[in-house]
Structure formats: structure tokens, C-alpha cells
Design a protein around this motif. Structure first.
Motif, PDB file in Angstrom:
ATOM      1  N   LEU A 255      39.111 -19.447  54.425  1.00 13.67           N
ATOM      2  CA  LEU A 255      39.564 -20.422  55.422  1.00 13.67           C
ATOM      3  C   LEU A 255      41.026 -20.766  55.219  1.00 13.67           C
ATOM      4  O   LEU A 255      41.791 -20.889  56.196  1.00 13.67           O
ATOM      5  N   ALA A 256      41.442 -20.893  53.951  1.00 15.24           N
ATOM      6  CA  ALA A 256      42.843 -21.211  53.668  1.00 15.24           C
ATOM      7  C   ALA A 256      43.767 -20.060  54.064  1.00 15.24           C
ATOM      8  O   ALA A 256      44.823 -20.276  54.669  1.00 15.24           O
ATOM      9  N   SER A 259      43.950 -19.877  57.841  1.00  9.07           N
ATOM     10  CA  SER A 259      44.740 -21.000  58.364  1.00  9.07           C
ATOM     11  C   SER A 259      46.230 -20.762  58.135  1.00  9.07           C
ATOM     12  O   SER A 259      47.053 -21.001  59.036  1.00  9.07           O
ATOM     13  N   VAL A 262      47.464 -18.212  60.649  1.00 10.95           N
ATOM     14  CA  VAL A 262      47.717 -18.814  61.963  1.00 10.95           C
ATOM     15  C   VAL A 262      49.035 -19.586  61.952  1.00 10.95           C
ATOM     16  O   VAL A 262      49.852 -19.460  62.883  1.00 10.95           O
ATOM     17  N   TYR A 263      49.255 -20.356  60.897  1.00 12.07           N
ATOM     18  CA  TYR A 263      50.495 -21.132  60.785  1.00 12.07           C
ATOM     19  C   TYR A 263      51.717 -20.212  60.743  1.00 12.07           C
ATOM     20  O   TYR A 263      52.722 -20.450  61.435  1.00 12.07           O
ATOM     21  N   THR A 299      48.462 -14.691  66.736  1.00  5.01           N
ATOM     22  CA  THR A 299      48.003 -16.090  66.648  1.00  5.01           C
ATOM     23  C   THR A 299      46.650 -16.258  67.321  1.00  5.01           C
ATOM     24  O   THR A 299      45.740 -16.899  66.776  1.00  5.01           O
ATOM     25  N   SER A 303      43.216 -17.060  65.286  1.00  2.00           N
ATOM     26  CA  SER A 303      42.587 -18.349  65.618  1.00  2.00           C
ATOM     27  C   SER A 303      41.132 -18.166  66.018  1.00  2.00           C
ATOM     28  O   SER A 303      40.257 -18.945  65.610  1.00  2.00           O
ATOM     29  N   LEU A 306      39.149 -17.340  62.870  1.00  2.25           N
ATOM     30  CA  LEU A 306      38.999 -18.552  62.061  1.00  2.25           C
ATOM     31  C   LEU A 306      37.946 -19.484  62.650  1.00  2.25           C
ATOM     32  O   LEU A 306      37.117 -20.044  61.924  1.00  2.25           O
ATOM     33  N   PHE A 310      34.430 -20.572  60.879  1.00  4.13           N
ATOM     34  CA  PHE A 310      34.189 -22.003  60.658  1.00  4.13           C
ATOM     35  C   PHE A 310      32.856 -22.430  61.281  1.00  4.13           C
ATOM     36  O   PHE A 310      32.067 -23.147  60.654  1.00  4.13           O
TER      37      PHE A 310
END
Length: 688
Positions: A255-256, A259, A262-263, A299, A303, A306, A310
Motif C-alpha cells: 500500500l505504501a 501510494s 501515485v504521488y 496515475t 490509482s 491501489l 485496498f
């Protein structure tokens, strides 16, 4: 209307207690012998095809450049010492003919010219002339040969690019000389001509640059592979003691990483949106990475992935605890039989050899046959007489006859644009069938090796599970399992791998048909093919699932493929809820672990090869900084597949053993459970 509910009895009665059953049977008979004989005959035929291809074929003929007469530079007898292709008039290459250069004379030369040249009858040394094959100019006929186009009137200093001579740097002085001599040549024209030729060898050049990068950084890539190996081993060892912690680390880590990805993509998108790049980079991948659309696509994709992960974790949160218990059980099994951890390296090496052999056979088969030449660009200015009088555009031709019998109408010189060009290797339909046989052999052999490894590991972990006192597990469990499988069950593996190979071959044929029908744009055909491809994809996945469990049951009970598949299917269907609750959730968690290890190793490679944080590698010596990173990332993922395949097989085997244990035994002193105390506690069972 009443809804029919699932009745486990539809899939046979539960297994009953057998006092003589203590794990994989020691005394068993050979299974599916006929299919093994078929497989051996097939391998023999495949080997024969390989020998035929290696003796009759030469893949170099498909890759080397060819001159205007179809001679393969550096290969054919009369140009054996001339490996490079030279173009008489590079300005005529603005509309190139695919794979053959452009509309100008092309000859094979010993080396590319290292200086500029412009013909001058008074001062030119005839040794500087580059002429067609078979033309030997003298100072008396040099001017005539140049005017007839049989010798190049001018050229610039060149360097070989994929064995084609292309100008490297042309100075204003050289261009001025050509212009003063009446040649309409400019730097822009030469640039466009170079680009026209290079477009057909660009990907070959990219491949060569990547190979050079690999050769330069192979030690660092090897370190990356060793790092992947060490991380996998450490990860698996830690799973033996703190399986729950490692699983949660994998979940949080993935997950990290997602994330952060994506950032990172959002920041890149914002940067290039605010600072658009209008120039074209000399490096192809940099051009792609400098576009805002690229980072927007990254992106969106990251996303979505992710979000899916999740949501899956939210819905499966209650099942993760049960899956962790099964993973811990698998960790104990792998830790108790350490040899099983390194065993997959051997079948993996065999699979690499199978892939290399299949590719080699395909290349050599593609070069078997005779060269086929056709007439190109025959117009009214060029006429053919004698044996060539029936030539027309796209008709078969002989280069020697064309050269002597075709000429321009006005000056009777060699045809300006028309050529007898090499187009392909003409081979019989038998070669096509041999290609199909080779592809099928590739699939069957690959799946056979994979199935062999699965059954050996299944026998190993089944032995561990059904040993009541785990400390009594034989030391040479892997060796015993290997010998048992090789002696009794190669036929079963051949049967299962044959079914998957047939299904995969059908999918490949559907993809081929789809590619051929795309030009017709028929919605009905598209829909039918889409449905067929979807059906066979689902069928292939289902068959692989059945095969895997059939191998496990065969390793335990020694039955043939059909009976093993039936027993496995019935056992799973009688416990269908547990299949989704435990087995599939466990596979998902192990997949996250693979992603985390791969992402970690790839991130280290990215820091070393792309960023300036460390100075271990001289990045200026690399053509593509991302090439080693991508190779290390892909290799790391395959390393995780090799090592975690042991875990996956352990989980699947122990799961089936657990289901069988639950049906055979009830925890009483006479019928105790073989499962661990931890697993019994999680499932609410205990031995009395």
C-alpha cells in the motif's frame, strides 16, 4: 421459486478413516503410461525437427543487409569479405523500400568510407570509386561508369550503423562542394535520408544498445539478482517465525509503495504540465516520459490498482487471520525440508533451456528455403528483353537476368528505380507445419517441467503433513519424492501438461486469427473471437487449477490423472467455502509479498542507476539508464516466483491435506488430526 443450495454430497461421500493411511503411498504402480510414451515420441520428433533446422537453416540470412543484386553482405560467396552495405545516392532514400534500403544502387563494401568524395575526371583516383558488383573501373572508362550510375559520383565519410554505411558528421565545406558540383544535397536532405534508413534499423540499434548496457553493467545486475535471492531467503526465514508480522508488513508495504507511486506520478504530471517539453529527445524513452499524457495514464492505472487492493483487504480482513495460520504452517513445512526451498532452481534452469531451444529452432526454421526475388518499381522508363521480357512489378525475377536484360529506354543504362529485390525466404508448407509443431512442443515441454516440479514438491510437503511427529520427517524427503515421481508418475504429468498445452495452443491460434481479421473491421467477427478468447482463457485457468490439485492427489495416493483430478475436484467442492476463505486469500497475500520484494529490489536499482544519490555506477557510460533497472526488476520478480512457488505449492498441498485430514479424522485418540496445534486452534478443532 426455491433456490437450489449447494449439497456437498453431490460430489461424493466424505473420506473415511483408514488406519493404514499414513501419507504418500510407498507402494504404487506406474500411471498413464501411454501418455508418457506419446510424450517421448513427441520429444523425439521435436529433437529431429531441431536437428533438421540447425543443419538446413542459417538465421544470419534474415538479419544481414543485402545489396541491389540480392547478395547478402558478408555471407554470399562473392561478398564474403564485404560485410557493410553502401548507398550510392543517399538523397533517394527518402522513400525507402522496407528491409532493402532505398531507390538507389546498393553494394557491399569491405569498410565504410572514412572521407568525403566527389568525382572529378582530372584528379580522382579510381581506387576511390565505389562501383557495382562486377564493375572494375579504369581511368579510361571511369567517367562513363559514373555517368551511367554504375559507380557512385559522391559520398561522405560514413560509419556502420547495423552494418549500413550512414554519414556521421557532414561539414558545410563538404556540402558546399557537392552544391557547386551541381548536386542538390543539403544537410536537411541528408538528415532525412539517414532517418529514413535508420527507421528500419532503429529497433535493432535499440536492442544493440541495451545489450551493450547489459554487458557494461552485468556485474551490477548480477549483484541485483543476488540481492533478490538474499531478500527472498531472509523473507522466507522470517516467515517461519513471525509469519503474521511479515504478512502485515507485506500488506502495508505494498500500500505504501503504490501510494508513493501515485504521488510520484502526480508530481511528474504537474511538472510537465507546467513545463511542457517541445523538443524531441535523442533517447526514445525520454521522449515518452516527457509527455504529460504518459504520467496521467500511470496515475490512473496505479490509482485503480491501489483502490482494488485496498477494497480487497477491507472485505477480506476477517479471512486474513486464517490465511496467516495456513502460511505459517507452510513456513514450518518449508523450514523443516530446507532442500525444497532451493529445488525450484533446477526446473527453472530446465525451463530456460526449453525456451532457448524453441527460439533457436524457430529462427533456424525461418531461414530454411530459397531466396525469393520480385521486381520492384518497374515503370515505363525501364524495359526488359530476352528472358526478362515478361517481367512486371511484383513478378518473380532472377537478379542476374534482370541486371543484364533490363535497362532505361532513353539511354539504355541500368534502370534508375526498378530493381530485382530480395523479399523473403521461400519455403514449403511443411516449414509452416514444423513451426506449429515447434510452438506446441514449447508449450508442452514447458508445462511438463512445471508439472514435474509441482508433483515433487507436493509429495514432499504431503510427506511432512502426514508425519504425525514432525521431527520424524525423513532427511532426504525431496530426493525420495523426486525418485518416486520420476519412476511412477511421468505419464500423469505428461497427460496434464498435454491438456494445458492444447488449450494454450488454441488461444494462440485465436490470437493469430484475430490479428489477420483486424483489417476487415467486422463487429460480428470481433465479438465471436472475443467470446472465444475469453472462454478459452477461463478454460485454461480452470484446467491449470485442476491440474495442480490432481498432481497433489496423485503424489499422495498414486492414482492416474483422471482419478486424481476427480478426487481433488470432489474434495474441493465438498469444502468450497473453505477454498475461498483460506486458499485463495492465502494466494493473494503471497502475491503481495512477491510485489513487495520486487518493488524493494527495483527501488534500490533505480537509486543506483538513475539518481545521483549514490555513485556506484558510471551512468554516463550507459545508453539507457532504465535498461538495467528494468532487467533487475523483471529478474527479481522471476526470482520471487521461483522461491515463492515453493510457498504456493506448500500452501496448496497442505490445504488439500488439511481437508482430507478433516474428513478422515475427528480428533479422537483412535483418529487424531495430523494438523498443527496452531491450525487446530484457529479452526476450533483439537485432539482429545
Amino acid at each position: 421459486m426455491a433456490v437450489k443450495t449447494h449439497d456437498p454430497k453431490e460430489y461424493g461421500d466424505p473420506l473415511v478413516y483408514d488406519p493404514d493411511f499414513h501419507g504418500p503411498l510407498k507402494y504404487r504402480s506406474c500411471t498413464d503410461v501411454l501418455c508418457l510414451l506419446l510424450f517421448l515420441v513427441f520429444i523425439g520428433c521435436w529433437t529431429g525437427i531441431g536437428l533438421y533446422a540447425f543443419l538446413k537453416g542459417n538465421p544470419n540470412v534474415l538479419l544481414v543487409p543485402k545489396d541491389s543484386q540480392g547478395a547478402r553482405c558478408g555471407l554470399d560467396s562473392h561478398v564474403l569479405d564485404k560485410p557493410y552495405l553502401f548507398f550510392f545516392d543517399l538523397t533517394k532514400c527518402l522513400q525507402p523500400i522496407p528491409f532493402t534500403g532505398c531507390k538507389t544502387n546498393q553494394v557491399c563494401v569491405r569498410k565504410c568510407p572514412d572521407r568525403a568524395f566527389l568525382y572529378d575526371a582530372a584528379t580522382t583516383d579510381i581506387n576511390s570509386l565505389i562501383c557495382e558488383a562486377g564493375v572494375n573501373p579504369s581511368r579510361y572508362d571511369a567517367q562513363r561508369l559514373v555517368s551511367e550510375g554504375k559507380c557512385a559520383k559522391w559520398y561522405l565519410s560514413s560509419e556502420p550503423v547495423q552494418k549500413r554505411c550512414l554519414p556521421n558528421i557532414f561539414t558545410p565545406h563538404e556540402l558546399s562542394r557537392l552544391k557547386n558540383a551541381g548536386e542538390n544535397v543539403t544537410g536537411e536532405i541528408l538528415d532525412n535520408a539517414k532517418a529514413a534508413i535508420s527507421s528500419y534499423v532503429n529497433w535493432e540499434e535499440v536492442g544493440e544498445n541495451i545489450v551493450n548496457d547489459i554487458m557494461y553493467s552485468w556485474k551490477h545486475i548480477l549483484v541485483g539478482l543476488v540481492l533478490s535471492l538474499v531478500v527472498c531467503i531472509i523473507y522466507i526465514v522470517l516467515m517461519r517465525w513471525i509469519a503474521g508480522v511479515m504478512v502485515w508488513i507485506s500488506i502495508v508495504g505494498v500500500l505504501a509503495v503504490m501510494s508513493f507511486g501515485v504521488y510520484f506520478c502526480v508530481k511528474k504530471y504537474q511538472y510537465y504540465k507546467a513545463n511542457p517539453v517541445y523538443h524531441q529527445s535523442s533517447v526514445w524513452y525520454e521522449t515518452i516520459l516527457e509527455k504529460t499524457g504518459t504520467w496521467l495514464a500511470f496515475t490512473i492505472v496505479l490509482s485503480i490498482i491501489l483502490l482494488i487492493i485496498f477494497l480487497l483487504l477491507i472485505f477480506l480482513r476477517k479471512r486474513i487471520v486464517l490465511s496467516i495460520a495456513l502460511i505459517k504452517e507452510a513456513s514450518r513445512a518449508v523450514g523443516a525440508v530446507t532442500a525444497s526451498l532451493f529445488f525450484p532452481i533446477f526446473p527453472w534452469a530446465i525451463q530456460v533451456c526449453v525456451i532457448a531451444y524453441a527460439i533457436s529452432v524457430a529462427l533456424y526454421l525461418s531461414s530454411v528455403g530459397t531466396s525469393e526475388f520480385v521486381v520492384q518499381n518497374l515503370d515505363g522508363n525501364c524495359v526488359c528483353t530476352g528472358n526478362a521480357k515478361d517481367y512486371h512489378t511484383n513478378s518473380p525475377c532472377d537478379p542476374n537476368i534482370f541486371a543484364t536484360s533490363c535497362f532505361n529506354v532513353i539511354d539504355r543504362k541500368p534502370c534508375t528505380y526498378a530493381r530485382c529485390q530480395f523479399v523473403k525466404m521461400d519455403s514449403s508448407n511443411v516449414i509452416t507445419y514444423l513451426h506449429i509443431f515447434n510452438v506446441f512442443g514449447f508449450f508442452w515441454a514447458l508445462f511438463f517441467v512445471s508439472g514435474l516440479a509441482d508433483m515433487i514438491l507436493a509429495s514432499t510437503f504431503a510427506t511432512w503433513y502426514w508425519t504425525f511427529r514432525k521431527k520424524d520427517v525423513p532427511f532426504f524427503t525431496v530426493t525420495q519424492s523426486m525418485l518416486r515421481t520420476l519412476r511412477f508418475h511421468l505419464g500423469t504429468i505428461a497427460f496434464g501438461s498435454l491438456i494445458i498445452a492444447i488449450c494454450t495452443m488454441i488461444r494462440v491460434m485465436l490470437e493469430y486469427i484475430d490479428s489477420k481479421l483486424k483489417k476487415y473491421e467486422n463487429p460480428f467477427t470481433k465479438a465471436v473471437l472475443c467470446c472465444c478468447k475469453c472462454f478459452f482463457w477461463c478454460l485454461e485457468k480452470f484446467i491449470k487449477f485442476i491440474n495442480r490439485n490432481a498432481y497433489i492427489m496423485c503424489a499422495i495416493h498414486g492414482k492416474n490423472f483422471c482419478f486424481s483430478a476427480k478426487d481433488a475436484f470432489n474434495l474441493l467442492m465438498r469444502n468450497i467455502i473453505r477454498v475461498f476463505v483460506l486458499d485463495k486469500v492465502t494466494d493473494f497475500l503471497l502475491f503481495l509479498s512477491k510485489i513487495l520484494v520486487t518493488a524493494g529490489v527495483t527501488s534500490v536499482a533505480y537509486v543506483v542507476f538513475v539518481t545521483d544519490y549514490v555513485h556506484i555506477v558510471d551512468q554516463s557510460s550507459l545508453n539507457y539508464n532504465y535498461a538495467p533497472v528494468i532487467i533487475i526488476g523483471i529478474s527479481a520478480f522471476f526470482v520471487t516466483l521461483v522461491f515463492f512457488s515453493v510457498f504456493t505449492m506448500a500452501v496448496d498441498t497442505l490445504f488439500l491435506c488439511f481437508l482430507e485430514d478433516s474428513e478422515r479424522n475427528d480428533g479422537s485418540p483412535d483418529k487424531p488430526y495430523f494438523m498443527s496445534k496452531n491450525l487446530m486452534q484457529i479452526l476450533g478443532k483439537k485432539n482429545k
